[in-house]
Write a protein that holds these residues in place. Structure first.
Motif, mmCIF file in Angstrom:
data_model
loop_
_atom_site.group_PDB
_atom_site.id
_atom_site.type_symbol
_atom_site.label_atom_id
_atom_site.label_comp_id
_atom_site.label_asym_id
_atom_site.label_seq_id
_atom_site.Cartn_x
_atom_site.Cartn_y
_atom_site.Cartn_z
ATOM 1 N N SER A 38 0.747 -1.160 -0.145
ATOM 2 C CA SER A 38 -0.032 -0.063 0.124
ATOM 3 C C SER A 38 0.865 1.413 0.086
ATOM 4 O O SER A 38 1.958 1.116 0.344
ATOM 5 C CB SER A 38 -1.091 0.115 1.297
ATOM 6 N N ALA A 42 -0.938 6.379 3.242
ATOM 7 C CA ALA A 42 -2.547 5.734 3.535
ATOM 8 C C ALA A 42 -2.329 5.103 4.906
ATOM 9 O O ALA A 42 -3.066 5.043 5.770
ATOM 10 C CB ALA A 42 -2.918 4.957 2.463
ATOM 11 N N ARG A 45 -1.933 7.278 7.991
ATOM 12 C CA ARG A 45 -3.224 7.740 8.331
ATOM 13 C C ARG A 45 -4.321 6.854 8.920
ATOM 14 O O ARG A 45 -5.352 7.348 9.201
ATOM 15 C CB ARG A 45 -3.964 8.503 6.931
ATOM 16 N N GLU A 47 -5.910 4.597 7.087
ATOM 17 C CA GLU A 47 -6.877 4.120 6.178
ATOM 18 C C GLU A 47 -6.993 2.651 5.820
ATOM 19 O O GLU A 47 -7.892 2.264 5.205
ATOM 20 C CB GLU A 47 -6.604 5.019 5.108
ATOM 21 N N ILE A 53 -4.198 -0.152 -0.097
ATOM 22 C CA ILE A 53 -4.751 1.124 -0.841
ATOM 23 C C ILE A 53 -3.553 1.793 -1.776
ATOM 24 O O ILE A 53 -2.453 1.862 -1.355
ATOM 25 C CB ILE A 53 -5.024 2.157 0.322
#
Length: 292
Positions: A38, A42, A45, A47, A53
């Motif tokens: 990912s 992200a 954070r 997420e 992601i």
């Protein structure tokens, strides 16, 4: 035979419980794998939950372009190969005579070995011993101090004891010596427990870092786990930096991505090895634990 409602309920409960436990075990593994592919920003954070992601392989490219990672892989492979071979050889050499009822003093020697499982000299005396033996900053400082596991010796000894003594008596009548019996008859029959010991010792050697942390200062001898530890420490330091949604610290992102990628890369060899030894695993452990 027809199952009662209680039996069906119990069966469904078992499957549900096993499924939940499986999800609990698998989720961290899937999360780490997804995080390694990912976008690090992200991940920082928060997420990421399950699937990658903004998938990218930048973290893996950074890992394989890092010279320290290759040095760590080389050293860890060397320590694991030599260490496992030495572990297995010494354990068999100790377990075989202890499995023989005609070996005088085997009970006293077994008690002495078991005593070391509960009491030891401690870290400082061990360090002084390794230093006085001239093993500091050598591969032997990582391999020799943990060369034998008493627990594994007991498993191998018990496995040997379960092999019928009549087999050895027949071999002796045919002129077979103790060494010949060990290598030509006993060890070929002990493939399950040997495979289990290779897995036990191999995983232990692959994941070991504490001895290297204490006895090694030359980075060219560091195992992979020490370099991974350095990255995790860097990540903890980067957590002290204030990071906002709009402006993410570049160093923190780099460390975050590399951290998960290195975990996957470091775990992959053992994950590949396990399926080849899994069919011996249960049989070897169970047979080696029938008797005390």
């Amino acid at each position: 035979m027809r199952e009662s409602a209680g039996d069906r309920f119990f069966g469904i409960s078992v499957y549900v419980l096993v499924g939940l436990i499986t999800l609990i075990v698998l989720y961290p593994l899937v999360y780490v794998l997804s995080a390694s592919f990912s976008d690090p920003s992200a991940v920082l954070r928060g997420e990421l939950w399950l699937f990658p992601i903004n998938p990218t392989i930048d973290s893996y490219l950074r890992v394989f372009n890092n010279q320290d990672i290759w040095i760590g892989f080389r050293n860890t492979f060397l320590y694991t190969t030599l260490g496992t071979a030495l572990n297995l050889a010494l354990s068999i050499m100790i377990a075989y005579p202890l499995s023989r009822k005609d070996f005088y003093g085997r009970n006293a020697l077994t008690i002495f070995l078991v005593f070391t499982m509960f009491f030891s000299g401690g870290m400082v005396p061990t360090y002084l011993l390794v230093r006085d033996l001239g093993m500091l900053n050598t591969i032997w400082a990582v391999i020799v101090p943990g060369a034998v596991s008493v627990y594994n010796v007991i498993i191998i000894r018990t496995f040997f004891q379960n092999i019928p003594v009549e087999l050895r008596e027949s071999a002796e009548l045919d002129g077979c010596s103790n060494i010949q019996y060990l290598f030509k008859i006993l060890l070929p029959l002990s493939k399950p427990v040997i495979a289990v010991m290779i897995l036990f010792y191999g995983v232990s050697q692959w994941n070991a870092f504490f001895d290297a942390l204490i006895y090694l200062t030359d980075r060219s001898l560091f195992p992979l786990q020490l370099f991974l530890r350095e990255m995790l420490i860097q990540d903890q330091l980067s957590d002290m930096v204030q990071v906002s949604d709009s402006t993410l610290d570049a160093h923190a992102m780099t460390v975050e991505g590399i951290k998960y990628a290195v975990v996957i890369v470091a775990s992959l060899p053992m994950l590949i090895l396990y399926p080849f030894l899994q069919r011996f695993f249960v049989k070897g452990v169970m047979i080696g634990s029938i008797k005390g």
